[in-house]
Write a protein that holds these residues in place. Structure first.
Motif, mmCIF file in Angstrom:
data_model
loop_
_atom_site.group_PDB
_atom_site.id
_atom_site.type_symbol
_atom_site.label_atom_id
_atom_site.label_comp_id
_atom_site.label_asym_id
_atom_site.label_seq_id
_atom_site.Cartn_x
_atom_site.Cartn_y
_atom_site.Cartn_z
ATOM 1 N N TYR B 27 39.314 30.752 40.030
ATOM 2 C CA TYR B 27 40.576 31.412 39.771
ATOM 3 C C TYR B 27 41.549 31.039 40.870
ATOM 4 C CZ TYR B 27 39.350 34.450 35.895
ATOM 5 O OH TYR B 27 39.013 34.917 34.645
ATOM 6 N N GLY B 28 42.838 31.194 40.622
ATOM 7 C CA GLY B 28 43.844 30.880 41.621
ATOM 8 C C GLY B 28 43.774 31.797 42.819
ATOM 9 N N ALA B 29 43.474 33.048 42.590
ATOM 10 C CA ALA B 29 43.363 34.031 43.659
ATOM 11 C C ALA B 29 42.142 34.890 43.375
ATOM 12 C CB ALA B 29 44.616 34.900 43.707
ATOM 13 N N THR B 30 41.685 35.615 44.374
ATOM 14 C CA THR B 30 40.497 36.439 44.181
ATOM 15 C C THR B 30 40.770 37.475 43.103
ATOM 16 O OG1 THR B 30 39.885 36.168 46.480
ATOM 17 C CG2 THR B 30 38.867 37.984 45.277
ATOM 18 N N PRO B 31 39.934 37.450 42.064
ATOM 19 C CA PRO B 31 40.115 38.444 40.999
ATOM 20 C C PRO B 31 39.307 39.713 41.294
ATOM 21 C CG PRO B 31 38.454 36.855 40.377
ATOM 22 C CD PRO B 31 38.905 36.466 41.757
ATOM 23 N N TYR B 32 39.398 40.675 40.427
ATOM 24 C CA TYR B 32 38.473 41.802 40.455
ATOM 25 C C TYR B 32 37.149 41.283 39.885
ATOM 26 C CZ TYR B 32 42.731 44.590 40.895
ATOM 27 O OH TYR B 32 43.928 45.111 41.309
ATOM 28 N N LEU B 33 36.037 41.745 40.453
ATOM 29 C CA LEU B 33 34.725 41.203 40.122
ATOM 30 C C LEU B 33 33.785 42.319 39.685
ATOM 31 C CD1 LEU B 33 34.679 39.002 43.296
ATOM 32 C CD2 LEU B 33 34.663 38.057 40.982
ATOM 33 N N PHE B 34 32.979 42.021 38.689
ATOM 34 C CA PHE B 34 32.091 43.028 38.116
ATOM 35 C C PHE B 34 30.743 42.386 37.763
ATOM 36 C CE2 PHE B 34 35.622 45.923 37.349
ATOM 37 C CZ PHE B 34 36.690 45.062 37.181
ATOM 38 N N TRP B 35 29.722 43.227 37.777
ATOM 39 C CA TRP B 35 28.445 42.881 37.175
ATOM 40 C C TRP B 35 28.091 43.943 36.134
ATOM 41 C CZ3 TRP B 35 25.297 38.756 37.177
ATOM 42 C CH2 TRP B 35 25.462 37.789 38.184
ATOM 43 N N TYR B 36 27.670 43.442 34.965
ATOM 44 C CA TYR B 36 27.216 44.311 33.886
ATOM 45 C C TYR B 36 25.780 43.940 33.533
ATOM 46 C CZ TYR B 36 32.003 45.879 32.818
ATOM 47 O OH TYR B 36 33.258 46.440 32.872
ATOM 48 N N VAL B 37 25.033 44.915 33.011
ATOM 49 C CA VAL B 37 23.682 44.666 32.546
ATOM 50 C C VAL B 37 23.583 45.070 31.080
ATOM 51 C CG1 VAL B 37 22.849 46.909 33.364
ATOM 52 C CG2 VAL B 37 21.219 45.069 32.946
ATOM 53 N N GLN B 38 22.866 44.264 30.326
ATOM 54 C CA GLN B 38 22.648 44.555 28.910
ATOM 55 C C GLN B 38 21.156 44.573 28.646
ATOM 56 O OE1 GLN B 38 24.041 41.567 26.097
ATOM 57 N NE2 GLN B 38 24.507 43.140 24.570
ATOM 58 N N SER B 39 20.602 45.761 28.466
ATOM 59 C CA SER B 39 19.191 45.881 28.102
ATOM 60 C C SER B 39 19.047 45.616 26.612
ATOM 61 C CB SER B 39 18.673 47.266 28.463
ATOM 62 O OG SER B 39 18.801 47.484 29.852
ATOM 63 N N PRO B 40 17.851 45.244 26.165
ATOM 64 C CA PRO B 40 17.661 44.919 24.751
ATOM 65 C C PRO B 40 18.150 46.033 23.829
ATOM 66 C CG PRO B 40 15.727 44.301 26.017
ATOM 67 C CD PRO B 40 16.634 45.040 26.965
ATOM 68 N N GLY B 41 19.000 45.680 22.895
ATOM 69 C CA GLY B 41 19.513 46.656 21.935
ATOM 70 C C GLY B 41 20.555 47.600 22.490
ATOM 71 N N GLN B 42 20.976 47.374 23.712
ATOM 72 C CA GLN B 42 21.946 48.275 24.344
ATOM 73 C C GLN B 42 23.284 47.585 24.545
ATOM 74 O OE1 GLN B 42 20.962 51.546 25.070
ATOM 75 N NE2 GLN B 42 19.154 50.856 23.944
#
Lengths: 113, 114
Positions: B27-42
């Protein structure tokens, strides 16, 4: 803990039919989103909605798609005439005005036959 | 073009071992950053986020992530993995300047061996 809910969890429809996917965002959130994930592919942004209007949409979100907030709690995604390639998991998300994080619902799996 | 890369499609780890999932963004500048988790069927559950400040952020379920500006990375770590951590993990970014949308990486599927 408040959460985003989506109905139905799975929808099967025939090509050319209209479908409406429903979402109930977290109650005090004012920003709403739809994303989709085609099997084996990345989660893709479709549209964002704020103050009763679309604030941003992707190239995927063409005239076949529309969104609506018909009342104070629901947020819907309509696909007017479904195509085989619309088969995907559709996620609704919402966020508050105070934060930047989006909270996602469990998704609706749409299967177009 | 702006992009998010998760180089590892699959990772297998033994229960009790440490885990590190890589995420790089362009990205051109530091963006907002996230981690998500997806469990099976969720759905997608937010694990943690970085907006500014301390570059090591703590999340739920014992996860942490470290932002490294020089490497344009935001790697996710857990010191000791539990069988329930088996899931798919997605890194996502959102530009600070304008727009609302999240851009996701391709995801890393984590398998946990007993």
């Amino acid at each position: 803990e408040p959460e985003v809910t989506q109905t139905p969890s799975h929808q099967v429809t025939q090509m050319g039919q209209e479908v409406i996917l429903r979402c109930v965002p977290i109650s005090n959130h004012l920003y709403f989103y739809w994303y989709r994930q085609i099997l084996g592919q990345k989660v893709e942004f479709l549209v964002s909605f704020y103050n009763n209007e679309i604030s941003e949409k992707s190239e995927i979100f063409d005239d076949q798609f529309s969104v609506e907030r018909p009342d104070g709690s629901n947020f819907t995604l309509k696909i007017r005439s479904t195509k085989l390639e619309d088969s995907a998991m559709y996620f609704c998300a919402s966020r508050s005005t105070e934060g930047y994080e989006q909270y996602f619902g469990p998704g609706t799996r749409l299967t177009v036959t | 073009a702006q992009s998010v890369t998760q180089p590892d499609i699959h990772i297998t780890v033994s229960e009790g071992a440490s885990l590190e999932l890589r995420c790089n963004y362009s990205y051109g500048a530091t963006p907002y950053l996230f981690w998500y988790v997806q469990s099976p069927g969720q759905g997608l559950q937010l694990l943690l986020k970085y907006f500014s400040g301390d570059t090591l952020v703590q999340g739920i379920k014992g996860f942490e992530a470290e932002f490294k500006r020089s490497q344009s990375s935001f790697n996710l770590r857990k010191p000791s993995v539990h069988w329930s951590d088996a899931a798919e993990y997605f890194c996502a970014v959102r530009p600070k300047a304008a727009g609302n949308k999240l851009t996701f990486g391709g995801g890393t599927r984590v398998l946990v061996k007993p």
